[in-house]
Design a protein around this motif. Structure first.
Motif, PDB file in Angstrom:
ATOM      1  N   ALA A 178      42.683  32.323  43.436  1.00 58.77           N
ATOM      2  CA  ALA A 178      43.179  32.817  44.730  1.00 58.77           C
ATOM      3  C   ALA A 178      43.279  34.339  44.689  1.00 58.77           C
ATOM      4  CB  ALA A 178      44.531  32.185  45.033  1.00 58.77           C
ATOM      5  N   ALA A 179      43.798  34.867  43.585  1.00 59.88           N
ATOM      6  CA  ALA A 179      43.917  36.327  43.450  1.00 59.88           C
ATOM      7  C   ALA A 179      42.539  36.975  43.460  1.00 59.88           C
ATOM      8  CB  ALA A 179      44.654  36.658  42.152  1.00 59.88           C
ATOM      9  N   GLY A 180      41.573  36.297  42.838  1.00 62.43           N
ATOM     10  CA  GLY A 180      40.203  36.813  42.803  1.00 62.43           C
ATOM     11  C   GLY A 180      39.619  36.905  44.198  1.00 62.43           C
ATOM     12  N   LYS A 181      39.858  35.862  44.997  1.00 63.83           N
ATOM     13  CA  LYS A 181      39.336  35.855  46.369  1.00 63.83           C
ATOM     14  C   LYS A 181      40.009  36.950  47.199  1.00 63.83           C
ATOM     15  CE  LYS A 181      37.644  31.167  46.539  1.00 63.83           C
ATOM     16  NZ  LYS A 181      37.754  29.816  47.055  1.00 63.83           N
ATOM     17  N   GLN A 182      41.308  37.114  46.955  1.00 65.87           N
ATOM     18  CA  GLN A 182      42.042  38.158  47.674  1.00 65.87           C
ATOM     19  C   GLN A 182      41.493  39.540  47.291  1.00 65.87           C
ATOM     20  OE1 GLN A 182      46.198  37.750  47.076  1.00 65.87           O
ATOM     21  NE2 GLN A 182      46.718  38.997  48.854  1.00 65.87           N
ATOM     22  N   PHE A 183      41.213  39.707  46.012  1.00 65.33           N
ATOM     23  CA  PHE A 183      40.671  40.990  45.541  1.00 65.33           C
ATOM     24  C   PHE A 183      39.315  41.252  46.209  1.00 65.33           C
ATOM     25  CE2 PHE A 183      38.330  43.508  42.231  1.00 65.33           C
ATOM     26  CZ  PHE A 183      39.089  44.659  42.343  1.00 65.33           C
TER      27      PHE A 183
END
Ligand code: AMP
Ligand code: GLY
Length: 427
Positions: free
Chosen positions: A133-138
């Motif tokens: 999820a953090a990767g997608k947000q990044f």
């Protein structure tokens, strides 16, 4: 000396071609080699990662110098294994130990190394499956194109570049879900760098370094740099945009600090460093490190080295690189890679290769996926031949290379017709 080269590609044929010209080379072996290396050396039937097989061959054949071509055995600790064998204590080896080979084996490790030693490179963040999820947000915080990289070795297929956020997110998902097994357990998301790429090769004994001729590689399958990435569809050397001022920056900001870093980290590193560079404006940055020579770059770099290469390899292995020097030819060299139908996808079929006979000292056919059968030469994989042309300038080199290409034929043969043309226009 008895010399063994490990590998079976065009790179290894080009290395063997150069080593074979040395008066110091009494007997040359290539393992496993190809039909081209069989013409100038004895091929040994050995798998690349067969550590004890290589160790036995070295011992029984009395090999003095071993040159390891591809990254796989280096990352898998071939050098460490051989150096730990008391019976092989006199063997000279060109190739880094596993710790140094991590510069290619882990993109995250290489990034940390570059940050530590102040070497210019793209900004990046690393993500695992737990941080999807953090990767997608990044990703959504970045401006396209998006660059995603599997951390480990993925046979040249682990880098995804896309302008589409949705596609980038799907790619991240696929990578972290095991697309490349453990190699994509960690994924780097990286700033996109816009510029022209350059491959630079250096020999190092872990202490000093020797810069070899640079090359430009044409990585995409299609003309005009379109379609999927490949191992390289052609290369030229020298690269006109790598002028003296630029190369001084490369040496000061990238090569010297990298070798300093290798020394400070205490890596047992006796071998090649391949700097995958990009010229952004007038500044060099590192896209990646490789711990070996490039393919097809070796096929243009070797014919540009005037000096006997064997003393350079021996000095590298012995830690005496500062005691030798190198001279280059004032020529230009181009190579065009001939590939099988379907490449860079799987290429199963074996096709009969027809080569019209010709004698031209300015054309060299380096073999990769070729096999000699009773009734002739056959293709054996996707990358088949690299037809190299020499000349006084790039246009002449290209004309010789494409002249050579014209005399080769097989069912489904494919190649790019525009190798080097971007640089001809700018002359
Ligand atoms: P690599 O396997 O890291 O060499 O990446 C393969 C290719 O992807 C490179 O040769 C570049 O063409 C491209 N590439 C990798 N990283 C970047 C980046 N940060 N910006 C632009 N292109 C990149
Ligand atoms: N030609 C690029 C490589 O050898 O990785």
């Amino acid at each position: 000396m008895k010399i063994l080269i490990l590998g079976s590609g065009g790179r290894e044929h080009a290395l063997a071609w150069k080593v074979n010209q040395s008066n110091l080379c009494d007997k040359l072996f290539v393992a496993p080699g190809n039909a081209g290396t069989a013409e100038i050396a004895t091929n040994l039937s050995l798998a690349l990662n067969d550590k004890s097989g290589v160790s036995d061959a070295v011992l029984h054949l009395g090999i003095d110098l071993l040159v390891i071509g591809p990254e796989d055995p280096l990352v898998n600790g071939m050098v460490d294994f051989l150096k730990n064998e008391p019976k092989l204590k006199d063997l000279l080896i060109v190739g880094p130990s596993a710790a140094g080979a991590l510069l290619e084996g882990s993109k995250h490790f290489a990034k940390q190394f570059m940050l530590k030693y102040g070497i210019p490179t793209a900004a990046s963040e690393i993500f695992t499956k737990a941080d999807l999820a953090a990767g997608k947000q990044f990703l959504s915080s970045l401006t396209p194109p998006y660059v995603l990289k599997a951390d480990g070795l993925a046979g040249g297929k682990g880098v995804i570049i896309t302008k589409d956020l949705n596609e980038a997110e799907k790619s991240l998902d696929r990578l972290l879900s095991g697309q490349f097994g453990t190699a994509s357990e960690n994924v780097l998301i990286e700033e996109f760098l816009d510029g022209i790429e350059l491959s630079l090769f250096v020999l190092t004994d872990g202490n000093t370094y020797m810069i070899l001729p640079e090359a430009k590689d044409y990585k995409r399958i299609g003309e005009g740099d379109t379609g999927p990435n490949t191992g390289g569809m052609g290369a030229i050397s020298p690269a006109s945009f790598a002028d003296v001022n630029f190369m001084k920056k490369v040496e000061d900001k990238i090569v010297a600090p990298t070798i300093e870093g290798i020394k400070s980290e205490g890596f047992d590193y006796h071998g090649f460093v391949f700097f995958g560079l990009i010229k952004v404006g007038d500044e060099p940055m590192v896209i990646e490190y490789n711990v070996r020579m490039g393919d097809p770059e070796t096929q243009v770099v070797m014919p540009r080295i005037k000096s006997d290469i064997v003393p350079l390899l021996v000095a590298t292995a012995q830690g005496k690189l500062s005691e030798v020097s190198v001279t280059f030819e004032k020529n230009a060299v181009a190579t065009v890679v001939l590939v099988s139908a379907g490449y860079p996808g799987p290429c199963e079929s074996e096709e009969r290769i027809i080569i019209a006979s010709r004698e031209n000292k300015n054309i060299i056919s380096f073999h990769a996926g070729t096999i000699q059968k009773k009734d002739g030469l056959y293709t054996n994989g996707g990358r088949v031949l690299a037809i190299t042309g020499l000349g006084n300038h790039l246009l002449e080199a290209l004309s010789n290379s494409y002249g050579g290409v014209g005399s080769v034929k097989w069912e489904g043969m494919n190649y790019r017709e525009d190798i080097g043309f971007d640089l001809i226009k700018s002359i």
